[in-house]
Design a protein around this motif. Structure first.
Motif, PDB file in Angstrom:
ATOM      1  N   ILE A 206       1.009  -1.224   0.027  1.00 57.33           N
ATOM      2  CA  ILE A 206       0.010   0.076  -0.070  1.00 57.33           C
ATOM      3  C   ILE A 206       0.962   1.392  -0.085  1.00 57.33           C
ATOM      4  CG2 ILE A 206      -1.644   1.472   1.299  1.00 57.33           C
ATOM      5  CD1 ILE A 206      -2.832  -1.233   2.333  1.00 57.33           C
ATOM      6  N   GLY A 207       0.605   1.900  -1.169  1.00 56.83           N
ATOM      7  CA  GLY A 207       1.317   3.418  -0.961  1.00 56.83           C
ATOM      8  C   GLY A 207       2.887   3.488  -1.435  1.00 56.83           C
ATOM      9  N   LEU A 208       3.446   2.223  -1.696  1.00 57.62           N
ATOM     10  CA  LEU A 208       4.766   2.118  -1.997  1.00 57.62           C
ATOM     11  C   LEU A 208       5.002   2.783  -3.357  1.00 57.62           C
ATOM     12  CD1 LEU A 208       5.854  -1.433  -0.743  1.00 57.62           C
ATOM     13  CD2 LEU A 208       6.222   0.931   0.263  1.00 57.62           C
ATOM     14  N   ARG A 209       4.475   2.275  -4.539  1.00 57.64           N
ATOM     15  CA  ARG A 209       4.768   2.928  -5.746  1.00 57.64           C
ATOM     16  C   ARG A 209       4.108   4.076  -6.314  1.00 57.64           C
ATOM     17  NH1 ARG A 209       5.767  -2.728  -5.569  1.00 57.64           N
ATOM     18  NH2 ARG A 209       3.626  -3.096  -6.402  1.00 57.64           N
ATOM     19  N   GLN A 210       3.327   4.724  -5.731  1.00 56.69           N
ATOM     20  CA  GLN A 210       2.590   5.921  -6.051  1.00 56.69           C
ATOM     21  C   GLN A 210       2.411   6.858  -5.005  1.00 56.69           C
ATOM     22  OE1 GLN A 210       0.523   2.964  -5.590  1.00 56.69           O
ATOM     23  NE2 GLN A 210      -0.391   3.743  -3.816  1.00 56.69           N
ATOM     24  N   ARG A 211       2.609   8.186  -5.526  1.00 60.55           N
ATOM     25  CA  ARG A 211       2.361   9.317  -4.481  1.00 60.55           C
ATOM     26  C   ARG A 211       1.049   9.967  -4.542  1.00 60.55           C
ATOM     27  NH1 ARG A 211       7.451  11.416  -3.737  1.00 60.55           N
ATOM     28  NH2 ARG A 211       6.601  13.553  -3.330  1.00 60.55           N
ATOM     29  N   ASP A 212      -0.063   9.247  -4.939  1.00 60.79           N
ATOM     30  CA  ASP A 212      -1.286   9.428  -4.894  1.00 60.79           C
ATOM     31  C   ASP A 212      -2.080   8.949  -3.689  1.00 60.79           C
ATOM     32  OD1 ASP A 212      -3.877   9.929  -5.208  1.00 60.79           O
ATOM     33  OD2 ASP A 212      -4.280   9.324  -7.307  1.00 60.79           O
ATOM     34  N   ARG A 213      -2.223   9.806  -2.744  1.00 60.99           N
ATOM     35  CA  ARG A 213      -2.762   9.472  -1.332  1.00 60.99           C
ATOM     36  C   ARG A 213      -4.262   8.997  -1.479  1.00 60.99           C
ATOM     37  NH1 ARG A 213      -2.300  14.583   2.664  1.00 60.99           N
ATOM     38  NH2 ARG A 213      -3.094  15.526   1.054  1.00 60.99           N
ATOM     39  N   GLY A 214      -4.807   9.361  -2.459  1.00 62.07           N
ATOM     40  CA  GLY A 214      -6.312   8.797  -2.706  1.00 62.07           C
ATOM     41  C   GLY A 214      -6.069   7.339  -3.284  1.00 62.07           C
ATOM     42  N   GLU A 215      -4.983   7.227  -4.098  1.00 64.19           N
ATOM     43  CA  GLU A 215      -5.071   5.604  -4.653  1.00 64.19           C
ATOM     44  C   GLU A 215      -4.417   4.857  -3.487  1.00 64.19           C
ATOM     45  OE1 GLU A 215      -5.132   2.164  -6.695  1.00 64.19           O
ATOM     46  OE2 GLU A 215      -6.099   4.376  -7.112  1.00 64.19           O
ATOM     47  N   ALA A 216      -3.531   5.270  -2.634  1.00 65.68           N
ATOM     48  CA  ALA A 216      -3.305   4.455  -1.332  1.00 65.68           C
ATOM     49  C   ALA A 216      -4.408   4.019  -0.498  1.00 65.68           C
ATOM     50  CB  ALA A 216      -2.127   5.306  -0.689  1.00 65.68           C
ATOM     51  N   ARG A 217      -5.194   5.231  -0.111  1.00 62.20           N
ATOM     52  CA  ARG A 217      -6.327   4.720   0.675  1.00 62.20           C
ATOM     53  C   ARG A 217      -7.369   3.807   0.010  1.00 62.20           C
ATOM     54  NH1 ARG A 217      -6.267   8.645   4.854  1.00 62.20           N
ATOM     55  NH2 ARG A 217      -8.608   8.256   5.439  1.00 62.20           N
ATOM     56  N   ALA A 218      -7.544   4.067  -1.351  1.00 65.88           N
ATOM     57  CA  ALA A 218      -8.404   3.059  -1.912  1.00 65.88           C
ATOM     58  C   ALA A 218      -7.810   1.811  -2.021  1.00 65.88           C
ATOM     59  CB  ALA A 218      -8.588   3.410  -3.368  1.00 65.88           C
ATOM     60  N   GLU A 219      -6.556   1.572  -1.961  1.00 68.09           N
ATOM     61  CA  GLU A 219      -5.887   0.130  -2.063  1.00 68.09           C
ATOM     62  C   GLU A 219      -6.108  -0.383  -0.357  1.00 68.09           C
ATOM     63  OE1 GLU A 219      -1.741   0.349  -2.654  1.00 68.09           O
ATOM     64  OE2 GLU A 219      -1.887   0.436  -4.984  1.00 68.09           O
TER      65      GLU A 219
END
Length: 890
Positions: A206-219
């Motif tokens: 979670i959140g390792l390969r993208q800087r998009d906080r929204g995508e990390a929370r979706a994951e």
């Protein structure tokens, strides 16, 4: 649809709402309050607060009306009743802080779970890069009731899984500490089951390969859903139980795994005592269960005011009272923005905005804030001060210093209290402010060698001599009034700071707005403004904690002047000065609130009025104190530090007994006197704990609550332990009929002269015992009792106290807030915050002597006993040692 208009502002009555007195409970009182002449109901905070809160200032959700009060539906019913009676509603709002700890603040829990990546991380005033490297990108969570290692070994800190949501949390009694989603991986692999490996990897990515906080929370949401689904299957539940068992603190291996998991989080768990030295987020004063909000940010303002502005637009409320405005980063900007927003949503109505603001005797409320004035502390001080006889100042000062050996000047006590508070209670806040100034110093080669420790010492001395709550520095620098105030503090600091560090004071002058920040490069401008805000948000709690919560309990020349908004060193207000301030108030703030009592006062008007009489009979009072001291000498205890209680404690106790003696209480009434003395003992214990001075109240330097001596007060010639109903006639001379009736009459006259005609409604409002009848008495609540008994009340109370031997012990409500009872109705002191009329402080009659600075006065601070070690389950304050904040102390 047109919004119904309330009556013009005339008088307010404040009601304190809580689970035992809801919004619906106030509806039957509306007709009665209307008959009294009340134009606006003045409500305590009603947004969702911590469960069980009796004051409402620990808000945990700004988007809901507190369900314990009946929710928005109950507010609608109260509003309808008020509109039918032609009345309005004023709401107390809390923009400066929120309740944290526990498990009910969604914003705070999200910050604990996601750290700086949380969308709510900017909402709270957190220093993510403090000098303490162990707190880099972490926040201190000082909510443990014992040192971290002891708590971990005790098994009270445990990992739990919530099957319905698929979430893992560490729990410590009522406190919830979420586990960051990325670290679920460590828990799942600990089960040793290959079936959990794919889910563990999903959490770890979670959140390792993208800087998009929204995508990390979706994951994270998808992974939580998968974990919750797994938990519904029997085999999945067994696997998760095995994973949790690996973190069981009952075993050494489990404690080690749990510790390593907690060390990876965005917070560091700590003992509550660590907060005073290491906390890296702003609190409300030194209360760890209240975290500061950054209301200066647009997103924070919108989120915390959306419901309030909607209620105002709909006409449910007609104005607001801003709690602790000096805690905000930019009070002027905040008030002006709130005024604009209220004007925009209801353009036909002139916004009503009052600020809770403590003013020094020489200080005036800024006229460019677009507010209607203060909530009335300044007028309360003037109305009380004008009732004191200046001739009593010198003999009462001599009595105090001669018998106690303590300083004659209140400012001396206040300075020592400031040093203690900075050393013991607000050390972490002082350190954080010094660190902000160190960053400013590091920008310049000429100043970078000034150490953090030296900056801290110089800063502390400036704060010790600071005469008001705070400055109001802007990007444009300081205005003339702020220049004068800081120059005053710097002049005092030059006398006490180390000679080698005096150059630092000149730098502080420049850094704190002496050089306009807007003239500097962007990076320097940000650091200067940050340091200035930190300084201003520190000076206010230092003033409040050291003066109102400490020095007020050490300096007892005349307790009627030890009041919120007053300076005990300012003994009296001249009639000319009183009228001058009334005229200025009428001109500058014609809708300011006037008050003779508030929910924050330490003593009611009756008690203050009785004690004011002592300024007229100082020689007789000194003789009575000497007589009582001699008679009670055998009852004192010998301690290591000397006899207890000490003389300062005795003098304050005698004043309390004289001022608070209940009307109609006969000295021969064993039960009545015993109940009264229980209340006095509770007050005495609280005063000893707050003052934290060596008054020797029967505890170790009066820091230990609950070991107070039992001090019978006997009539002249009485045998020890024998009750007497006689009166001490040495304080009763028929040719000098001063007392409660005369004093309250003078108070009413003063209110009328200040710009308001007619009787004074709203001095007593209603609180009910839950489950009882809620009908007001047919005759309403009567005014102040008078008659012949009232004329000699001050002397008669002293005589009655001196004429009765009784023991003081136990606990009870605060003395001085008395009221009668009628059936199920219990009248208690919850007066109006003000009664409308003319208001503003002027310099005439109140300006300090030019040869010496005026002493700044204390502030509106939360009342909290010093923390003691406690069982955390009974510690709702979250690491405050189980000592609850008093409901009316904000």
């Amino acid at each position: 649809m047109a919004v119904p208009q309330a009556a013009p502002l005339r008088a307010t009555a404040r009601l304190q709402f809580h689970a035992g007195f809801t919004l619906d409970d106030a509806v039957p009182l509306v007709p009665y309050l209307a008959r009294l002449g009340i134009s606006h109901l003045y409500a305590s905070p009603i947004l969702k607060a911590r469960p069980g809160s009796t004051h409402g200032y620990d808000i945990v959700d700004h988007g809901r009306i507190n369900p314990e009060l009946g929710g928005e539906a109950a507010l609608g019913r109260l509003t309808a009743a008020l509109r039918a009676a032609g009345m309005g509603l004023i709401l107390d709002i809390v923009p400066n802080h929120m309740g944290v700890g526990g498990s009910d603040n969604a914003w705070w829990l999200d910050v604990l779970e996601w750290g700086r990546q949380s969308p709510y991380a900017p909402f709270f005033d957190i220093d993510w890069e403090p000098p303490d490297r162990t707190l880099q990108n972490r926040l201190l969570a000082p909510f443990l009731g014992a040192p971290y290692g002891e708590v971990l070994a005790s098994g009270d800190l445990r990992l739990r899984f919530e099957a319905a949501t698929g979430r893992l949390d560490a729990w410590y009694f009522e406190h919830r500490f979420p586990i960051a989603p990325q670290h679920y991986h460590h828990v799942l692999v600990a089960a040793g089951d290959p079936a959990l490996e794919p889910l563990a990897q999903a959490f770890g990515r979670i959140g390792l390969r993208q800087r998009d906080r929204g995508e990390a929370r979706a994951e994270a949401a998808r992974a939580h859903a998968a974990l919750a689904a797994l938990a519904t299957r029997p085999e999945g539940g067994a696997m998760l139980e095995a994973a949790l068992a690996a973190f069981d603190p009952a075993t050494e291996a489990g404690r080690d795994r749990l510790h390593r998991l907690l060390e990876r989080q965005h917070y560091r768990l700590a003992w509550w005592r660590a907060a005073a030295d290491e906390i890296n987020w702003r609190r409300f004063f030194d209360i760890t269960s209240l975290a500061g909000l950054r209301a200066e940010l647009p997103e924070v303002f919108d989120a915390t005011h959306e419901l309030v502005l909607r209620l105002y637009a709909e006409g449910s409320i007609d104005g607001v009272r801003i709690d602790h405005v000096d805690g905000l980063a930019d009070p002027r900007g905040y008030c002006r923005k709130l005024h604009r927003r209220m004007q925009a949503v209801r353009p036909e109505q002139q916004p009503l905005i009052w600020v809770e603001k403590i003013l020094a005797p020489f200080e005036a409320l800024r006229t460019d804030w677009l507010v209607d004035g203060t909530t009335g502390y300044d007028f309360m001080d003037e109305a009380s001060g004008v009732l004191h006889d200046p001739a009593g100042e010198a003999p009462l000062t001599d009595l105090w210093t001669g018998t106690t050996g303590r300083p004659a000047l209140f400012e001396t006590e206040a300075r020592e209290a400031r040093r203690q508070i900075l050393r013991d209670n607000l050390a972490s806040e002082l350190h954080g402010t010094a660190a902000a100034l160190k960053r400013v110093a590091a920008r310049d080669l000429a100043t970078r060698d000034f150490t953090l420790t030296a900056l801290r010492r110089a800063l502390a001395e400036v704060l010790v001599h600071f005469p008001v709550y705070r400055l109001y520095i802007t990007p444009g620098g300081r205005v003339a009034e702020d220049k004068r105030i800081l120059a005053w503090a710097l002049a005092g600091a030059r006398r006490t700071v180390r000679a080698t560090e005096r150059p630092l004071l000149e730098l502080l002058d420049a850094w704190l707005g002496g050089e306009a920040p807007r003239s500097l490069p962007p990076a320097q401008r940000r650091e200067r403004l940050t340091a200035a805000v930190r300084f201003q948000q520190l000076s206010a709690p230092v003033a409040a904690k050291s003066v109102e919560d400490t020095a007020f309990y050490r300096y007892g020349r005349l307790l009627s002047r030890n009041e919120v908004g007053s300076d005990p060193g300012h003994f009296t207000v001249t009639p000319a000065g009183f009228h001058a301030t009334a005229r200025a108030r009428a001109k500058q703030f014609p809708r300011a609130l006037l008050a003779t009592a508030t929910h924050d006062h330490k003593r009611g008007e009756d008690t203050r009025a009785r004690l004011a009489v002592l300024s007229e009979i100082a020689p007789e009072w000194a003789a009575a104190v000497a007589r009582w001291t001699r008679l009670n000498a055998p009852l004192r205890r010998e301690l290591e530090g000397g006899p207890a209680p000490g003389m300062s404690a005795q003098i304050m106790l005698y004043q309390t007994l004289v001022g608070a003696w209940p009307l109609g209480l006969d000295p021969g009434d064993e039960a009545g006197v015993g109940g009264f003395l229980e209340r006095v003992a509770a007050w005495q214990g609280e005063g000893a704990a707050r003052g934290q001075a060596p008054h020797r109240m029967g505890g170790a330097q009066c820091r230990i609550r609950g070991r107070l001596p039992r001090l019978p007060l006997r009539h002249d010639g009485a045998r020890a332990g024998q009750p007497h109903a006689g009166r001490d006639r040495r304080l009763r001379r028929p040719d000098r009929p001063r007392g409660r009736g005369e004093r309250l009459g003078a108070t009413r006259a003063a209110l009328r002269r200040a710009g308001r005609a007619g009787p004074l409604p709203g001095h007593r409002v209603l609180g009910f015992q839950p489950g009882r009848s809620r009908q007001p008495p047919p005759g309403g609540l009567g005014g102040a009792p008078g008659g012949a008994g009232g004329r000699h009340l001050a002397r008669g109370a002293a005589a009655a106290v001196a004429g009765r031997a009784g023991e003081a012990g136990g606990a009870g409500p605060r003395p001085g807030a008395q009221g009668g009872a009628s059936g199920a109705l219990r009248c208690r002191r919850l007066p109006a915050a003000g009664v409308g009329g003319a208001a503003r402080r002027a310099s005439s009659g109140l300006r300090p002597h030019p040869s010496r600075p005026c002493r700044g006065r204390g502030g509106d601070a939360p009342a909290r006993r010093p923390a003691r070690r406690c069982r955390p389950a009974a510690c709702p304050a979250g690491g405050m040692g189980g000592n609850r904040t008093r409901a009316a102390a904000f």
